[in-house]
Each structure stands twice: as structure tokens, then as C-alpha cells.
Design an enzyme around this catalytic site. Sequence first.
Site, PDB file in Angstrom:
ATOM      1  CD  GLU A 242      11.049 -20.974  15.404  1.00 44.94           C
ATOM      2  OE1 GLU A 242      11.189 -20.189  14.488  1.00 44.94           O
ATOM      3  OE2 GLU A 242      10.010 -21.062  16.082  1.00 44.94           O
TER       4      GLU A 242
ATOM      5  CE  LYS B   7      14.614 -25.598   6.190  1.00 42.52           C
ATOM      6  NZ  LYS B   7      15.658 -24.579   6.104  1.00 42.52           N
TER       7      LYS B   7
ATOM      8  CE  LYS C 286       4.701 -20.867   8.925  1.00 42.63           C
ATOM      9  NZ  LYS C 286       5.501 -21.433   9.939  1.00 42.63           N
TER      10      LYS C 286
ATOM     11  CG  HIS D 138       7.261 -26.010   8.780  1.00 45.76           C
ATOM     12  ND1 HIS D 138       7.096 -25.656   7.464  1.00 45.76           N
ATOM     13  CD2 HIS D 138       7.350 -24.840   9.458  1.00 45.76           C
ATOM     14  CE1 HIS D 138       7.079 -24.337   7.361  1.00 45.76           C
ATOM     15  NE2 HIS D 138       7.220 -23.829   8.557  1.00 45.76           N
TER      16      HIS D 138
ATOM     17  CG  HIS E 234      10.493 -22.525   4.342  1.00 44.16           C
ATOM     18  ND1 HIS E 234       9.533 -22.087   5.192  1.00 44.16           N
ATOM     19  CD2 HIS E 234      11.610 -22.686   5.079  1.00 44.16           C
ATOM     20  CE1 HIS E 234      10.041 -21.980   6.396  1.00 44.16           C
ATOM     21  NE2 HIS E 234      11.301 -22.337   6.369  1.00 44.16           N
TER      22      HIS E 234
ATOM     23  NE  ARG F 277      -1.783  -1.491   3.519  1.00 40.24           N
ATOM     24  CZ  ARG F 277      -2.099  -1.678   4.788  1.00 40.24           C
ATOM     25  NH1 ARG F 277      -3.335  -1.486   5.192  1.00 40.24           N
ATOM     26  NH2 ARG F 277      -1.188  -2.038   5.661  1.00 40.24           N
TER      27      ARG F 277
ATOM     28  CG  ASP G  49       3.959 -20.695  13.345  1.00 37.07           C
ATOM     29  OD1 ASP G  49       3.578 -20.168  12.288  1.00 37.07           O
ATOM     30  OD2 ASP G  49       5.110 -20.542  13.808  1.00 37.07           O
TER      31      ASP G  49
ATOM     32  CE  LYS H  42       7.734 -18.417  17.803  1.00 39.77           C
ATOM     33  NZ  LYS H  42       8.793 -18.249  16.793  1.00 39.77           N
TER      34      LYS H  42
HETATM   35  P1  NAP Z   1       4.719  -8.438   6.988  1.00 35.32           P
HETATM   36  O1  NAP Z   1       6.155  -8.137   7.265  1.00 35.32           O
HETATM   37  O2  NAP Z   1       3.697  -7.939   7.937  1.00 35.32           O
HETATM   38  O3  NAP Z   1       4.412  -7.852   5.528  1.00 35.32           O
HETATM   39  C1  NAP Z   1       3.107  -7.719   5.036  1.00 35.32           C
HETATM   40  C2  NAP Z   1       3.167  -7.039   3.667  1.00 35.32           C
HETATM   41  O4  NAP Z   1       1.837  -6.924   3.182  1.00 35.32           O
HETATM   42  C3  NAP Z   1       3.749  -5.643   3.686  1.00 35.32           C
HETATM   43  O5  NAP Z   1       4.499  -5.439   2.521  1.00 35.32           O
HETATM   44  C4  NAP Z   1       2.507  -4.763   3.691  1.00 35.32           C
HETATM   45  O6  NAP Z   1       2.826  -3.488   3.189  1.00 35.32           O
HETATM   46  C5  NAP Z   1       1.606  -5.576   2.762  1.00 35.32           C
HETATM   47  N1  NAP Z   1       0.187  -5.278   2.950  1.00 35.32           N
HETATM   48  C6  NAP Z   1      -0.507  -5.217   4.117  1.00 35.32           C
HETATM   49  N2  NAP Z   1      -1.799  -4.907   3.874  1.00 35.32           N
HETATM   50  C7  NAP Z   1      -1.921  -4.786   2.531  1.00 35.32           C
HETATM   51  C8  NAP Z   1      -3.007  -4.482   1.674  1.00 35.32           C
HETATM   52  N3  NAP Z   1      -4.246  -4.225   2.147  1.00 35.32           N
HETATM   53  N4  NAP Z   1      -2.798  -4.457   0.343  1.00 35.32           N
HETATM   54  C9  NAP Z   1      -1.553  -4.707  -0.168  1.00 35.32           C
HETATM   55  N5  NAP Z   1      -0.474  -5.008   0.609  1.00 35.32           N
HETATM   56  C10 NAP Z   1      -0.665  -5.032   1.934  1.00 35.32           C
HETATM   57  O7  NAP Z   1       4.462 -10.000   6.828  1.00 35.32           O
HETATM   58  P2  NAP Z   1       5.535 -11.156   6.502  1.00 35.32           P
HETATM   59  O8  NAP Z   1       6.221 -11.550   7.755  1.00 35.32           O
HETATM   60  O9  NAP Z   1       6.364 -10.728   5.335  1.00 35.32           O
HETATM   61  O10 NAP Z   1       4.594 -12.381   6.120  1.00 35.32           O
HETATM   62  C11 NAP Z   1       3.913 -12.468   4.886  1.00 35.32           C
HETATM   63  C12 NAP Z   1       3.208 -13.830   4.803  1.00 35.32           C
HETATM   64  O11 NAP Z   1       4.180 -14.860   4.837  1.00 35.32           O
HETATM   65  C13 NAP Z   1       2.277 -14.138   5.976  1.00 35.32           C
HETATM   66  O12 NAP Z   1       1.220 -14.939   5.492  1.00 35.32           O
HETATM   67  C14 NAP Z   1       3.140 -14.959   6.919  1.00 35.32           C
HETATM   68  O13 NAP Z   1       2.374 -15.796   7.750  1.00 35.32           O
HETATM   69  C15 NAP Z   1       3.933 -15.751   5.920  1.00 35.32           C
HETATM   70  N6  NAP Z   1       5.222 -16.225   6.429  1.00 35.32           N
HETATM   71  C16 NAP Z   1       6.165 -15.340   6.834  1.00 35.32           C
HETATM   72  C17 NAP Z   1       7.395 -15.796   7.274  1.00 35.32           C
HETATM   73  C18 NAP Z   1       8.485 -14.841   7.695  1.00 35.32           C
HETATM   74  O14 NAP Z   1       9.596 -15.322   7.974  1.00 35.32           O
HETATM   75  N7  NAP Z   1       8.240 -13.541   7.736  1.00 35.32           N
HETATM   76  C19 NAP Z   1       7.644 -17.175   7.307  1.00 35.32           C
HETATM   77  C20 NAP Z   1       6.657 -18.062   6.873  1.00 35.32           C
HETATM   78  C21 NAP Z   1       5.453 -17.568   6.434  1.00 35.32           C
HETATM   79  P3  NAP Z   1       1.887  -2.171   3.469  1.00 35.32           P
HETATM   80  O15 NAP Z   1       1.535  -2.204   4.923  1.00 35.32           O
HETATM   81  O16 NAP Z   1       2.727  -1.023   3.050  1.00 35.32           O
HETATM   82  O17 NAP Z   1       0.702  -2.350   2.604  1.00 35.32           O
END
Ligand code: NAP
Length: 492
Positions: free
Chosen positions: A218, A184, A150, A242, A180, A51, A237, A341
Amino acid sequence: MTAQTVPVDPFDLVIFGGTGDLALRKLLPGLLHRYADGQIPEDSSIIGVARDKQSDEDYRRKVGETLLRGIGDNEALKEKLPAFLQKLGYHALDATRDDGWEQFAEQLKAQGDRIRVFYLSTSPNLFVAICDKLRAHGLNGGQARVVIEKPIGRDSASAAVINDAVGSAFAESQIFRIDHYLGKETVQNLLALRFANILFEPLWNANHIDHVQITVAETVGLEKRATYYDTSGALRDMVQNHLLQLLCMVAMEPPAALQADAVRDEKLKVLRSLRPITADDAAQLTVRGQYRAGASAGCAVPGYLDELGRPDSRTETFVALKAEVDNWRWAGVPFYLRTGKRLPERVSEIVIAFKQIPHSIFEHSAGPVMGNKLVLRLQPDEGVKLWLMIKDPGPGGLRLQHVPLDMSFAEAFGVHQPEAYERLLMDVVRGNPTLFMRRDEVEAAWKWIDPILAAWENLRETPKPYTAGSWGPSAAVALVERDGRTWHEDTV
Ligand code: NAP
């Protein structure tokens, strides 16, 4: 030895959530590696969507700064970085609103009919809205694919809502549900070990295997994921996806071929053979824990409730459980799973513990004969160890020693091991879903998890406390010791 990379066809990759943690920490660094290895054709493009309003240049600069920090002193990557950043673009869009989508769709369609990957790296509650918009703007046809992260739901019912919504925009063959762990190196090596060698498969059953342990530990606490994690917990989670996927890779029958549906059919059969854990035996077969203040990597760390800022949370940060696969191959072989964790080390491993020899010819003074173990380590350093009994070298009486034959992949092959996300992203571009979960697998996994969640809800117990930096509550040790076994410790 050099790794072989086969270039993929040119593609457009749209990362919804392109400014988020996953995109910056995993996806974009992974793509940079693939680009530097010559796997990504020059006329491909990567478009971040979020956004926040910013120009292409702003996005490139921010991504460039982040990538540079992660590159360290890797000169080859540094050299390729400017050209990689030129592949990046940015589009400000709100997934929940209509404005901007028309222009975004036109921009993509102008590229012609080529591979288009939509990676939904956002909160899952946006998956439905994004898929609706992609369909409404005709972006779901041709060579389009969608990747979903996920958690796919928090129980069977919510997973069905997500799967229905994604499925109404994309055919199952276009949907890549990423786990993911399956990307691996060691997990794929499990396939090679089992099915490219004659040695193991004859022993891979209840006649020769005593039990299996799967640990995903972790050291970190909540990091920036507090809000999500507290509504999820370790069972949803980590175990639902996994750990169960790893269990499937260990327990599945040989697929007829290394083809997506052949592999996924076999994994599905395992999930459907898992003995249900009912309300009556949940207290006996599962342990849930929550960390208290303690130490991690030599530093004092607060307990979960303090870190969260909510004194009444009953969310588990640790789970250990005993699963059984009710089929001919595995009858009577327990699969002990644990994840948590704030455990003492970051380690993910699968331990296949073989049965004891039927009779020892050695004298008491030779020492105990320990069972063989095959240990597959997924992180931190991927590799395989086969624990064998050998004679203690040197003169004197015959004494026995339990030692590992050690194959660390990084040492053995001396090449950069691609991160799981690198490999999986290229699989998506190639349209190869072998290492991704099919809808029925996700559903079968939830079907096994749902009754455990319900049983915990009914028990209304608070999770058992454990000190940060320990291996979880003592009940997790008891879970295994009750059966006359112990959790594996890598002592060499
Ligand atoms: P995050 O850091 O909170 O990032 C969310 C992203 O979505 C940001 O770029 C945000 O940018 C965007 N966003 C939020 N609302 C939006 C909207 N209405 N329209 C368009 N974009 C929007 O989340 P994350 O940790 O990267 O995780 C992303 C997904 O991957 C989740 O489903 C999470 O469960 C999964 N996941 C993450 C990890 C990890 O290591 N981080 C691992 C496994 C799975 P703006 O706020 O600027 O819009």
C-alpha cells in the site's frame, strides 16, 4: 464483449454501520453497480443502520452525494442512481441498547420470509451485541445470513469469542466471513488457470517451482484508521487473512468440485500444513518494520509515530516472512510474503517462480537464461503475465530475452470488472459461501500467527525503520537474498 449478469432473488440487506467508511466507499457503490447491471430485483431493499438520527430522505441524500462523487462521468450509473436511492432506507439503532429493536424487527418481518442479509460493517466489538439482538428478536431464522468483516479477533482466543457469539445466533451455513481478496477476478482466475488448463498443474509442485512470492503493498499511511491500526499492525491486519488466503489458493490441492466445502477443506489442509514459526526462528524468518518520514507519490509524508501522535508505538507497518508448507507437493519451496504501508506503489501480486532449466545449450553471448515466472496481479490492474525466454528478434547472433506474455483483463475483455465486494455481496444473497472463510480456517490461520506474535513480544525489539516510499527495511531484502533469490520486479 459483455459480462453476463444473472439476477438474484429479491432480498433485504441491512448494513449495520451504514454511514461508515466501508459502507460508503465499497458496499453501496458496489450495490449501485449491481443494480445498474440489472442484477438486483426492483423489490429489494437496502437499509442503513447506525446511531445517528436521520430520516430515510436524509440518508438517501447523503449516500447519493457520495455515490455521485465516485461515479465520475459514467452516464449509465448516473441515470440509474435516483432509482437505486429509492431502494435505500435508514434505521437509527444503537447496537448496544434495547430501544428501537422491536420496531426494527417488525419492519423487517413485515416483508415476509425472504432473503435477509445482515452485513456487520461496524467495529468487531459490536458483533457480539448485534448477533445477540438479532437472535433475541427472531431475525436469525429462515433465509437470514450474516456477513462479518475482518478483523475476526486479534488472536485465537478473541476470534473464538466472536465465532462463538455469531455461531450461537446463526448456523455456520448462514455465516459469511468476508475476505474481499477472494472476490478479486485474478484470484478466481487462479482457480481457472490451475484447474481448467492441463498446462500448469503438472508443474505446480516442488519439482518445478522454485519459490512463491506474495506481495500486498500500500502507498497510504494510517488514513482514518489510526486507533484500530495501532492495536493491530500488519501481521494481524493483512497476513492473518488476505496473504494467508492467497497462499492457500496457490498451494491447495485440486478440490473434488468447485463447491464451498470442497474448496474450504483444501485451504484448511494448507493452513494446517504451515510449518510453525517458533520463538527460536522468528528472528530469522520474519522481519517487522515501521515507516519513518519519506515521500509518497512525490509528496513528503511524516513517519508512523508522528502520524499517530505517539512516540513509543512498536506496531509494525511492514512484515516480510518466509513460510513453508510441509507436505509432499511443497516440501522445500519457500513462500515469501510481504505487506506494508507507505511502500513505493500500490500493488498486490502473486509470483510463481519456476526452477531453472537443467542445462543450457546456449553460448555465453546469448545472455543468461532466466527462470519462468507466472505473475498474477490483483491490483491495481488485474491480469496475468507469464514470463518466458524468447530469442531477441532480428538478425545477428542468437540472444535471449526474458519477456512477459501479458493478459490484462480490462484490456482483453473490455468490460467493467466487478469490484470484489460486488461479486461477494451477490454471492451472499445467493447463499454461496465458496469465497468466504469457514470458522476452522480462521482458527487455523490464527493458530499459525499466534506464536509469531508471541515471539515478537518476547524479543521486545522495536520494528526496523524504513523510509516511507521504500520497499521496507533492508532486512526484508536480506530475507530473500540469503536464499539466493530476489523480490520480483516488473521491469516491462
Ligand atoms: P467506521 O467508518 O468507523 O464506521 C462504523 C459505523 O458503525 C458507522 O456507521 C457508525 O455510525 C456505526 N456504529 C458505531 N457504533 C455503533 C453502535 N453502537 N450501534 C450501531 N452502529 C454503530 O468503520 P469502517 O471503516 O466502515 O469499518 C467497518 C468494519 O469493516 C470494521 O470492522 C473494519 O475493520 C472493517 N473493514 C473496513 C475496511 C475499510 O476500508 N473501511 C476494510 C476492511 C475491513 P454511528 O457512529 O453514527 O453509530
